[in-house]
Design a protein around this motif. Structure first.
Motif, PDB file in Angstrom:
ATOM      1  N   PHE A   1      -1.299   8.994   8.335  1.00 19.58           N
ATOM      2  CA  PHE A   1      -0.344   8.687   9.405  1.00 19.58           C
ATOM      3  C   PHE A   1       1.051   9.192   9.057  1.00 19.58           C
ATOM      4  CE2 PHE A   1       2.823   5.997  11.462  1.00 19.58           C
ATOM      5  CZ  PHE A   1       2.412   6.025  12.780  1.00 19.58           C
ATOM      6  N   TYR A   2       1.441   9.022   7.809  1.00 22.03           N
ATOM      7  CA  TYR A   2       2.814   9.335   7.404  1.00 22.03           C
ATOM      8  C   TYR A   2       2.927  10.782   6.941  1.00 22.03           C
ATOM      9  CZ  TYR A   2       3.603   4.315   7.689  1.00 22.03           C
ATOM     10  OH  TYR A   2       3.716   3.024   8.137  1.00 22.03           O
TER      11      TYR A   2
ATOM     12  N   GLY B   1      -6.307   6.002   6.562  1.00 22.03           N
ATOM     13  CA  GLY B   1      -5.560   5.922   7.819  1.00 22.03           C
ATOM     14  C   GLY B   1      -4.061   5.927   7.583  1.00 22.03           C
ATOM     15  N   VAL B   2      -3.615   5.162   6.610  1.00 23.99           N
ATOM     16  CA  VAL B   2      -2.183   5.110   6.309  1.00 23.99           C
ATOM     17  C   VAL B   2      -1.729   6.436   5.698  1.00 23.99           C
ATOM     18  CG1 VAL B   2      -0.461   4.006   4.818  1.00 23.99           C
ATOM     19  CG2 VAL B   2      -2.059   2.602   6.133  1.00 23.99           C
TER      20      VAL B   2
ATOM     21  N   LEU C   1       0.820  -1.219   0.000  1.00 27.01           N
ATOM     22  CA  LEU C   1       0.000   0.000   0.000  1.00 27.01           C
ATOM     23  C   LEU C   1       0.856   1.271   0.000  1.00 27.01           C
ATOM     24  CD1 LEU C   1      -2.604   1.654   0.379  1.00 27.01           C
ATOM     25  CD2 LEU C   1      -2.531   1.091   2.805  1.00 27.01           C
ATOM     26  N   ILE C   2       1.899   1.279   0.842  1.00 20.59           N
ATOM     27  CA  ILE C   2       2.706   2.501   0.947  1.00 20.59           C
ATOM     28  C   ILE C   2       3.416   2.780  -0.380  1.00 20.59           C
ATOM     29  CG2 ILE C   2       4.676   3.556   2.158  1.00 20.59           C
ATOM     30  CD1 ILE C   2       3.653   2.037   4.676  1.00 20.59           C
TER      31      ILE C   2
ATOM     32  N   LYS D   1      -8.898   2.328   5.631  1.00 17.74           N
ATOM     33  CA  LYS D   1      -7.548   1.896   5.948  1.00 17.74           C
ATOM     34  C   LYS D   1      -6.523   2.677   5.110  1.00 17.74           C
ATOM     35  CE  LYS D   1      -4.726  -2.091   6.561  1.00 17.74           C
ATOM     36  NZ  LYS D   1      -4.540  -3.502   6.336  1.00 17.74           N
TER      37      LYS D   1
ATOM     38  N   PHE E   1       3.049  12.008   3.054  1.00 14.36           N
ATOM     39  CA  PHE E   1       1.876  12.033   2.187  1.00 14.36           C
ATOM     40  C   PHE E   1       1.058  13.289   2.452  1.00 14.36           C
ATOM     41  CE2 PHE E   1       2.362   7.256   2.526  1.00 14.36           C
ATOM     42  CZ  PHE E   1       3.006   7.158   1.308  1.00 14.36           C
TER      43      PHE E   1
END
Lengths: 549, 166
Positions: B73-74, B69-70, B34-35, B66, B77
């Motif tokens: 979080f980072y 969410g990712v 995903l990342i 999800k 992005f």
């Protein structure tokens, strides 16, 4: 392929690689020198060499030579000769190219003025910055072209991997690493041999090796320099580790903020695969090993091993409680070995020379050398490698050249946001894992930030707390709320609006957050406060007196 | 027997979606990549919008929540479009000690934006980074991917003036 075949291949690479060459002009192409303008210098040198029509000399882009503050750095040396035999020039400009080429060729085909100008930039051979170093991890940095696979093999690269695969059992590899006394270079200092043997003892099945290249500590750039200068060395260390523990798959988790390191790692992986040094049935053995690169996305907490594994699995990088440790249940629940870049870079020489050889370097409980990044208020900023136990005074005053602008030394900060400050009284302490712990800080990954007498220690503590506050992942309350509260109190103290009650509340909070946080980020977040309080309490108290209560 | 799941159609005929799709195909549409997928969206488009996140979520068979969410979080992005140029001021320890605060203040005053913001004409985004690893050249800033070291506010503004007027 056995050791003899590889030696033969290395000789062939060496003779092909260095055929007819007796001098080379090396240009540092690591990130720091590139920002100082190394690329135009490289082009100018190539142009000047073509103009001089000298087939016995070549221009080569190399990795970090260490003295970043004097970049762009250029070295003239025999092909692949060690850095300490090279003639180095600092602050080289494209205009200097003809003079550098003339110096390399020993010709006088240059104006006297240009030659004299270049002479002023020559770095003396006995400059303490270089003379006091012992380059083991960085032995190829500034010597080989990091993008060249044959260049690495020509200087003896991959010999340790072949030796391990064809002449040693996994148990013997682990025994050598254990005997070396190597401890994890990521900061914790956990014995590497012990970690390897724990993973090796897990039942057979899918296991993983991870290289932690998420160098998040601000002020640290050792791993970046290693990856940019000698990427194959890290791959070799990972492959040896995989053989020792019975893994067939590796991941390198690297910060997306290091585009050049990512590019060079990708090149190295591609070339190693193509040459059959990564992949299936390496060197005609049953051993398979493949490496994949994973990019971080700007989260400091991902340097913590359980958070890092979550991130590799495509999740939010949040840590989880240990046990189970990664050695038992790591990536996708499988036994996983995680080591730092510099740890892996130490493996090849240990296998080649034996654990006892390595154990003879350093102090009783901290073996080998350590790479440090010198930054802040210090004359020679850059990257150095010294034996464990070298005193801070030698590192800062002799190698680092002391404090510039006529100011006085105040403190050196080690260990990033998890570490602390060491004042002048303790400069004679030899640096190793245990001595730094006694002083209330940690080795960390190797960043050293020097501060002069103009720095306010309350301000420094507030800076680090702001960092931890914004990097807290939010999973556990002590860290999420505690760092917020501590930052608020530090800010109040720094603005001169705090009372003694605020200071004692801050001290209590430090204790609570340290004792109850889930992972290393929260547990160590109070360290910069505790250590500045320990040595510079008077600065906090001066700030309190401003309120008169 | 594993069931073959059909991949969603590309959101538009913008060629950049093909690059994003190729990245996901290379990793076998694995959800753990995903990342990587989000990196490729951001490299291609400069930011992540709802269309992109929905497309990635459907391609990797993940709930949109999800992916969101990712993505949030980072720090790297961003869900907002960036300006034509970016200026990232490093606020790592070495840069902080050597005056990165003055650099940020200078840029913010000159362009009237706060850190993380973009000028109204979309010419410049001002960001800060935790450490770009150029500590030997502190204080440092990165303008459009190019690292500049040993700066002061005037030097940085002079460099920015050149880039932004282009």
């Amino acid at each position: 392929m056995n050791r003899d075949d590889l030696d033969e291949q290395a000789h062939r690479y060496q003779s092909d690689h260095n055929a007819g060459i007796n001098q080379e002009v090396r240009v540092c192409m690591a990130a720091s020198c590139q920002s100082s303008g190394a690329l135009p210098v490289f082009d100018a040198l190539t142009h000047a060499l073509t103009a001089a029509a000298a087939p016995t000399c070549r221009v080569k882009g190399v990795g970090c030579m260490g003295l970043c503050s004097a970049g762009p750095l250029v070295a003239v040396a025999a092909p692949d000769a060690a850095l300490n035999t090279a003639t180095l020039y600092r602050d080289v400009q494209p205009d200097d190219a003809p003079a550098v080429v003339a110096a390399a060729l020993g010709s006088d085909n240059v104006t006297a003025a240009a030659a004299a100008e270049l002479e002023t930039r020559r770095i003396p051979a006995d400059l303490p910055f270089f003379a006091y170093q012992q380059r083991l991890v960085l032995e190829h940095a500034g010597v080989i072209d990091p993008d060249s696979f044959s260049g690495y093999v020509a200087v003896g690269g991959y010999a340790a991997l072949v030796q391990a695969l064809t002449e040693m059992t996994p148990g013997q590899v682990i025994a050598a690493v254990t005997a070396s006394g190597l401890r994890g270079r990521g900061g914790g200092g956990y014995p590497t041999g012990l970690k390897w043997s724990t993973v090796a003892k897990m039942p057979p099945g899918q296991k993983y090796v991870i290289c932690n290249a998420d160098e998040g500590d601000p002020g640290a750039f050792m791993d970046r320099a290693i990856l940019e200068s000698d990427p194959h060395r890290v791959l070799e260390g990972m492959a040896i580790a995989a053989y020792a523990i019975g893994a067939n798959k590796g991941f390198i988790y690297v910060r997306a903020e290091y585009p050049l390191a990512v590019e060079r790692l990708n090149t190295a992986i591609r070339k190693a695969k193509k040459a059959g040094f990564l992949g299936n049935h390496l060197f005609e053995t049953q051993f398979n090993f493949d490496v994949e690169l994973r990019l971080g996305a700007g989260a400091f907490v991902c340097g913590e091993e359980t958070a890092l594994m979550a991130s590799i699995q495509g999740l939010r990088g949040q840590p989880r409680p240990r046990p189970p440790y990664p050695a038992e249940a790591g990536l996708w629940g499988r036994p996983t070995l995680i080591n730092n870049v510099e740890t892996f870079a130490n493996i090849a020489p240990i296998i080649e020379n034996g654990g006892e050889w390595f154990a003879a370097i350093g102090t009783e409980r901290s073996k080998g050398t350590k790479v440090f990044a010198l930054a802040g208020a210090i004359t020679n900023t850059g990257l150095i490698e010294v034996p464990m136990g070298t005193s801070l005074r030698t590192i800062i005053e002799t190698i680092g050249g002391g404090i510039p602008n006529g100011r006085a030394f105040k403190a050196v900060q080690t260990g990033g946001p998890s570490g602390g400050c060491i004042p002048a009284d303790h400069l004679d302490v030899g640096v190793d894992y245990d001595s730094l712990k006694t002083l209330g800080t940690i080795m960390g990954s190797g960043g050293m930030i020097v501060m002069d007498d103009s720095a306010s220690m309350v301000d420094v503590a507030r800076y680090f707390m702001e960092f931890c506050m914004s990097e807290s992942c939010g999973k556990c309350v002590p860290c999420r709320a505690g760092t917020q509260q501590m930052h608020g109190l530090l800010d109040k103290i720094a603005r001169g609006q705090a009372s003694h009650a605020d200071l004692s509340l801050l001290e209590q909070l430090c204790e609570v957050v340290r004792a109850t946080s889930l992972c290393g980020l929260g547990q160590t977040a109070p360290n910069p406060v505790l250590s500045t309080l320990r040595y510079f309490r008077h600065e906090y108290e001066q700030q309190l007196q401003l309120t008169g209560v | 027997m594993t069931q073959h799941r059909s991949q969603p159609a590309l959101p538009s005929d913008d060629k950049r979606w093909k690059i994003v799709n190729a990245t996901m195909r290379r990793t076998g549409y694995a959800e753990h990549a995903l990342i990587e997928a989000l990196h490729s969206v951001q490299d291609a488009f400069g930011f992540l919008d709802e269309t992109a996140m929905t497309f990635v979520a459907e391609s990797l068979d993940l709930p949109l929540s999800k992916v969101y969410g990712v993505a949030t979080f980072y720090h790297l992005f961003t869900l907002k479009p960036k300006g034509r140029h970016t200026c990232v001021v490093c606020t790592g320890t070495a840069c902080y000690i050597k005056g990165s605060t003055a650099l940020l203040d200078g840029v913010q005053q000159q362009f009237g934006v706060t850190t993380g913001g973009t000028t109204p004409d979309q010419a410049l985004s001002v960001l800060s980074a935790r450490c770009v690893g150029a500590c030997g050249l502190a204080p440092a800033a990165v303008i459009d991917g190019q690292v500049l070291g040993k700066l002061d506010a005037d030097k940085l503004l002079a460099n920015l003036a050149q880039v932004v007027t282009q």
